[in-house]
Design a protein around this motif. Structure first.
Motif, PDB file in Angstrom:
ATOM      1  N   LEU A  65      10.733-124.431  57.535  1.00  0.00           N
ATOM      2  CA  LEU A  65      11.140-124.135  57.080  1.00  0.00           C
ATOM      3  C   LEU A  65      12.372-124.306  57.219  1.00  0.00           C
ATOM      4  O   LEU A  65      12.817-123.336  57.454  1.00  0.00           O
ATOM      5  CB  LEU A  65      10.536-123.336  55.675  1.00  0.00           C
ATOM      6  N   ASP A  66      13.483-124.640  56.123  1.00  0.00           N
ATOM      7  CA  ASP A  66      14.830-123.742  55.713  1.00  0.00           C
ATOM      8  C   ASP A  66      14.831-122.499  55.299  1.00  0.00           C
ATOM      9  O   ASP A  66      13.805-122.380  54.751  1.00  0.00           O
ATOM     10  CB  ASP A  66      15.966-124.654  55.003  1.00  0.00           C
ATOM     11  N   ASN A  67      15.539-121.614  54.670  1.00  0.00           N
ATOM     12  CA  ASN A  67      15.921-120.537  54.375  1.00  0.00           C
ATOM     13  C   ASN A  67      15.627-121.181  52.763  1.00  0.00           C
ATOM     14  O   ASN A  67      16.978-121.896  52.217  1.00  0.00           O
ATOM     15  CB  ASN A  67      17.203-119.201  54.412  1.00  0.00           C
ATOM     16  N   ILE A 102      23.258-104.684  48.454  1.00  0.00           N
ATOM     17  CA  ILE A 102      22.641-106.121  47.797  1.00  0.00           C
ATOM     18  C   ILE A 102      22.886-106.448  49.057  1.00  0.00           C
ATOM     19  O   ILE A 102      24.233-106.693  49.485  1.00  0.00           O
ATOM     20  CB  ILE A 102      23.976-106.753  47.200  1.00  0.00           C
ATOM     21  N   LEU A 103      21.858-106.388  50.468  1.00  0.00           N
ATOM     22  CA  LEU A 103      22.184-107.024  51.310  1.00  0.00           C
ATOM     23  C   LEU A 103      21.927-108.354  51.898  1.00  0.00           C
ATOM     24  O   LEU A 103      20.899-109.020  51.437  1.00  0.00           O
ATOM     25  CB  LEU A 103      20.461-106.424  52.481  1.00  0.00           C
ATOM     26  N   PHE A 104      22.591-108.932  52.614  1.00  0.00           N
ATOM     27  CA  PHE A 104      23.189-109.912  52.531  1.00  0.00           C
ATOM     28  C   PHE A 104      22.632-110.443  53.769  1.00  0.00           C
ATOM     29  O   PHE A 104      23.134-110.022  55.020  1.00  0.00           O
ATOM     30  CB  PHE A 104      24.653-110.590  52.340  1.00  0.00           C
ATOM     31  N   THR A 105      22.280-112.277  54.007  1.00  0.00           N
ATOM     32  CA  THR A 105      22.119-112.452  55.370  1.00  0.00           C
ATOM     33  C   THR A 105      21.825-114.237  55.425  1.00  0.00           C
ATOM     34  O   THR A 105      21.832-114.998  54.278  1.00  0.00           O
ATOM     35  CB  THR A 105      20.405-112.666  55.657  1.00  0.00           C
ATOM     36  N   ASN A 106      22.370-114.671  56.391  1.00  0.00           N
ATOM     37  CA  ASN A 106      22.581-116.455  56.394  1.00  0.00           C
ATOM     38  C   ASN A 106      21.661-117.008  57.825  1.00  0.00           C
ATOM     39  O   ASN A 106      21.054-117.966  58.623  1.00  0.00           O
ATOM     40  CB  ASN A 106      23.796-116.961  55.978  1.00  0.00           C
ATOM     41  N   LYS A 145      20.858-120.683  53.257  1.00  0.00           N
ATOM     42  CA  LYS A 145      20.311-121.107  53.904  1.00  0.00           C
ATOM     43  C   LYS A 145      20.874-120.953  55.267  1.00  0.00           C
ATOM     44  O   LYS A 145      20.206-121.437  56.557  1.00  0.00           O
ATOM     45  CB  LYS A 145      20.470-123.062  53.110  1.00  0.00           C
ATOM     46  N   ARG A 146      22.171-120.920  55.664  1.00  0.00           N
ATOM     47  CA  ARG A 146      22.739-120.992  56.930  1.00  0.00           C
ATOM     48  C   ARG A 146      24.395-120.461  56.834  1.00  0.00           C
ATOM     49  O   ARG A 146      24.698-120.224  56.144  1.00  0.00           O
ATOM     50  CB  ARG A 146      23.018-122.219  58.105  1.00  0.00           C
ATOM     51  N   PHE A 147      24.329-119.533  58.935  1.00  0.00           N
ATOM     52  CA  PHE A 147      25.679-119.586  58.488  1.00  0.00           C
ATOM     53  C   PHE A 147      26.913-120.770  58.635  1.00  0.00           C
ATOM     54  O   PHE A 147      26.964-122.153  59.132  1.00  0.00           O
ATOM     55  CB  PHE A 147      25.886-119.191  59.902  1.00  0.00           C
ATOM     56  N   SER A 148      28.006-120.242  58.062  1.00  0.00           N
ATOM     57  CA  SER A 148      29.217-121.108  57.489  1.00  0.00           C
ATOM     58  C   SER A 148      30.512-120.656  58.103  1.00  0.00           C
ATOM     59  O   SER A 148      30.985-119.399  56.761  1.00  0.00           O
ATOM     60  CB  SER A 148      28.921-121.939  55.883  1.00  0.00           C
ATOM     61  N   ALA A 149      30.999-120.538  58.728  1.00  0.00           N
ATOM     62  CA  ALA A 149      32.378-119.359  59.229  1.00  0.00           C
ATOM     63  C   ALA A 149      33.222-119.830  58.029  1.00  0.00           C
ATOM     64  O   ALA A 149      34.171-119.128  57.119  1.00  0.00           O
ATOM     65  CB  ALA A 149      33.236-120.264  60.084  1.00  0.00           C
ATOM     66  N   SER A 150      33.660-121.347  57.837  1.00  0.00           N
ATOM     67  CA  SER A 150      34.271-121.497  56.530  1.00  0.00           C
ATOM     68  C   SER A 150      33.930-120.459  54.914  1.00  0.00           C
ATOM     69  O   SER A 150      34.880-120.542  53.739  1.00  0.00           O
ATOM     70  CB  SER A 150      34.751-123.216  56.034  1.00  0.00           C
ATOM     71  N   ARG A 151      33.194-120.379  54.932  1.00  0.00           N
ATOM     72  CA  ARG A 151      32.527-120.359  53.494  1.00  0.00           C
ATOM     73  C   ARG A 151      31.716-119.168  53.673  1.00  0.00           C
ATOM     74  O   ARG A 151      30.943-118.528  52.558  1.00  0.00           O
ATOM     75  CB  ARG A 151      31.011-120.682  53.186  1.00  0.00           C
ATOM     76  N   PHE A 152      32.249-118.352  54.574  1.00  0.00           N
ATOM     77  CA  PHE A 152      30.849-116.377  54.676  1.00  0.00           C
ATOM     78  C   PHE A 152      31.478-116.190  53.339  1.00  0.00           C
ATOM     79  O   PHE A 152      30.822-115.027  52.488  1.00  0.00           O
ATOM     80  CB  PHE A 152      31.175-116.650  56.073  1.00  0.00           C
ATOM     81  N   TRP A 153      32.938-115.196  53.753  1.00  0.00           N
ATOM     82  CA  TRP A 153      33.487-114.981  52.358  1.00  0.00           C
ATOM     83  C   TRP A 153      33.168-115.200  50.786  1.00  0.00           C
ATOM     84  O   TRP A 153      33.252-114.110  50.218  1.00  0.00           O
ATOM     85  CB  TRP A 153      34.762-114.249  53.506  1.00  0.00           C
ATOM     86  N   GLN A 154      33.360-116.613  50.839  1.00  0.00           N
ATOM     87  CA  GLN A 154      33.116-116.877  49.769  1.00  0.00           C
ATOM     88  C   GLN A 154      31.594-116.338  48.942  1.00  0.00           C
ATOM     89  O   GLN A 154      31.173-116.146  47.998  1.00  0.00           O
ATOM     90  CB  GLN A 154      33.871-118.139  49.102  1.00  0.00           C
TER      91      GLN A 154
END
Length: 532
Positions: free
Chosen positions: A58-60, A214-218, A245-254
């Protein structure tokens, strides 16, 4: 206590608080209780009992956690599958884990059925969240090999779970398969108590988490990292999990700003990638105060902290230690140290003679705990590997490092032939096994070479059969069909011979010393490896 008891204890403290944020969903601790009970009843209805193993591909998503906690309450065992696995690597784990049920997202159905071992013919498959069209597709592809259950079988019930067994803290909760170094993957057995203890220790000792955090993870939920850090670390202090769902460099800080995350968990390669993004005026305008990280590249450590106005807390751990087992003290970070042992952990470095190394002397890092059931229970159905790993009562990490006069540890490199690429442990043996099956290949050797993103990239040395011609592209096409995308070599070098010992073993240390050299580079050549 077992993991379910731990969960109930935290739910009772703050039932109305948000436990999880995922995209636009917000789930309270009270809602979690209902979701887990409903899932447990559904799992019982399809025949899952104490001790049964259930494979998850499964995906996240929130349902991943529902299933994990429900299995925990029943005394059943979760077996997370890396969603990028394919071919013989996937077949082996499905077969070796003795799974009684497979739960997967629709996009992974085809490769599961393609490599379903004979031993699992008749095992039920649930297509998570699939609509009617998806269920019909799975039924068509299954060729009656496996009964297909609708997602509603697990979720659409008002029944209460029976939970007829008494689950103990020392019982196995999950089996996580790690890449072997010279052989097949090994299934690390972690107990309920190992998970609970690791989550509490991470929150308390490593990051000092508070209820308002608030603890964040991708990071993927099929690895131990996100399990014990973000998920259980957050729950242990009644904080909120922010999951992507997954890591995205362009969307990370957003994503960070959207969730108003105060902490996140990262791998060293993520730090490098984020540092290489174009600088923005609002880089410091984020709610994060702390990032828990492993393998942070020292050349980016200080720059990252200053650019994004936060602190990195560096640590070290393995699947066998249920995640982080050492960390830099919150108020005494010492780059590039991996820190000091957590309160329940003992660590030492031993030299080649098996003696305790002097300060500054490089040797193998050994780990043990002063509390039972906080490290792995062993390798599933592999007592020989368990005995070897735990020789003398210490877990032999396979990592080289040293300790300074003040008790800080430093990582140097890996002893075993295991390649570390962007958070994934890759077995050179598994890569070579696939490459050597190519009809034009006589022999191959895979090694890790330095990556500009930190850690390593995969390089494959190949001897082609006499009279044959083989291009790098043809070889990688073969690899893509038979291994996870992250295992596909970046560099290919053809050679006529390997340096070998008198007993015909390839001297890989000599190949590693050659580095990248003049090898063909798929990234420079524009060859694209497709993610599954």
């Amino acid at each position: 206590m077992n993991l379910y008891q731990f969960l109930l204890q935290q739910i009772e403290k703050s039932p109305d608080k948000i436990y999880l944020r995922f995209k636009d969903q917000q789930i309270t601790y009270a809602s979690l209780y209902d979701r887990v009970n409903r899932m447990a009843a559904g799992l019982e209805r399809v025949g899952i009992q104490e001790g049964d193993t259930v494979c998850l591909m499964l995906d996240n998503c929130p349902e991943y956690l529902d299933i994990w906690f429900a299995l925990s309450s029943l005394g059943a065992v979760k077996v997370p599958l890396n969603v990028h696995l394919k071919g013989e690597g996937l077949r082996y784990i499905l077969d070796h884990s003795d799974c009684k049920l497979i739960i997967a997202h629709p996009q992974y159905q085809a490769k599961i059925l393609d490599k379903l071992p004979e031993s699992l013919r008749g095992v039920k498959i649930v297509l998570a969240g699939a609509d009617e069209q998806g269920q019909k597709l799975l039924s068509t592809q299954s060729n009656n090999a496996c009964p297909v259950l609708e997602w509603q079988e697990l979720t659409a019930t008002d029944l209460q779970p029976q939970r007829t067994c008494a689950v103990r803290g020392q019982d196995v909760n999950s089996i996580l398969y790690t890449s072997g170094t010279t052989g097949l993957p090994k299934g690390v057995m972690l107990s309920h108590h190992a998970y609970v203890n690791a989550g509490e220790a991470f929150a308390r000792e490593m990051i000092g988490a508070r209820p308002g955090d608030i603890l964040f993870t991708n990071l993927p939920l099929f690895h131990v990292n996100a399990h014990t850090t973000t998920v259980l670390g957050s729950i242990s202090v009644n904080a909120t999990i922010a999951l992507e769902k997954r890591f995205s460099a362009s969307r990370f800080w957003q994503d960070i700003r959207y969730h108003q995350a105060t902490m996140f968990n990262a791998l060293g390669s993520m730090i490098t990638i984020l540092c290489k993004q174009p600088e923005n005026e609002d880089d410091r305008d984020n709610p994060v105060r702390l990032a828990a990280c492993a393998a942070t590249p020292k050349e980016f450590w200080s720059y990252f902290e200053k650019r994004f106005d936060l602190r990195i807390v560096e640590g070290y751990g393995l699947t066998e230690t249920a995640g982080f087992c050492m960390a830099n003290p919150l108020q005494a970070n010492r780059p590039p140290s991996i820190g000091r042992p957590l309160s329940y952990i003992e660590m030492q470095v031993v030299n080649d003679q098996g003696e305790k190394a002097a300060p500054g002397e490089v040797g193998e890092i050994l780990i043990r705990s002063d509390q039972p059931h906080t490290l792995m229970e062993g390798y599933y159905k592999n007592p020989e590997a368990t005995c070897e790993a735990m020789a003398g009562g210490w877990f032999h990490s396979g990592d080289r490092g040293y300790q300074d006069e003040e008790g800080y540890f430093y990582f140097v490199d890996r002893i075993k032939q295991c390649i570390r690429r962007r958070g994934e442990n890759i077995s050179s043996w598994e890569i070579e096994k696939v490459v050597n099956t190519h009809p034009k290949v006589l022999e191959s050797a895979a090694v890790g070479v330095p990556s500009e993103l930190g850690e390593e990239d995969v390089k494959i040395f190949v001897i082609v059969r006499e009279g044959e011609q083989l291009s790098p592209e043809e070889l990688l096409d073969w690899c893509q069909e038979r291994m996870a995308y992250f295992m596909v070599p970046r560099y290919v070098e053809f050679t006529n011979a390997f340096p070998k010992t008198a007993t015909e073993r390839i001297q890989k240390f000599k190949l590693k010393e050659m580095g990248i050299g003049n090898a063909w580079d798929r990234e420079k050549a524009g060859y694209v490896v497709k993610r599954d």
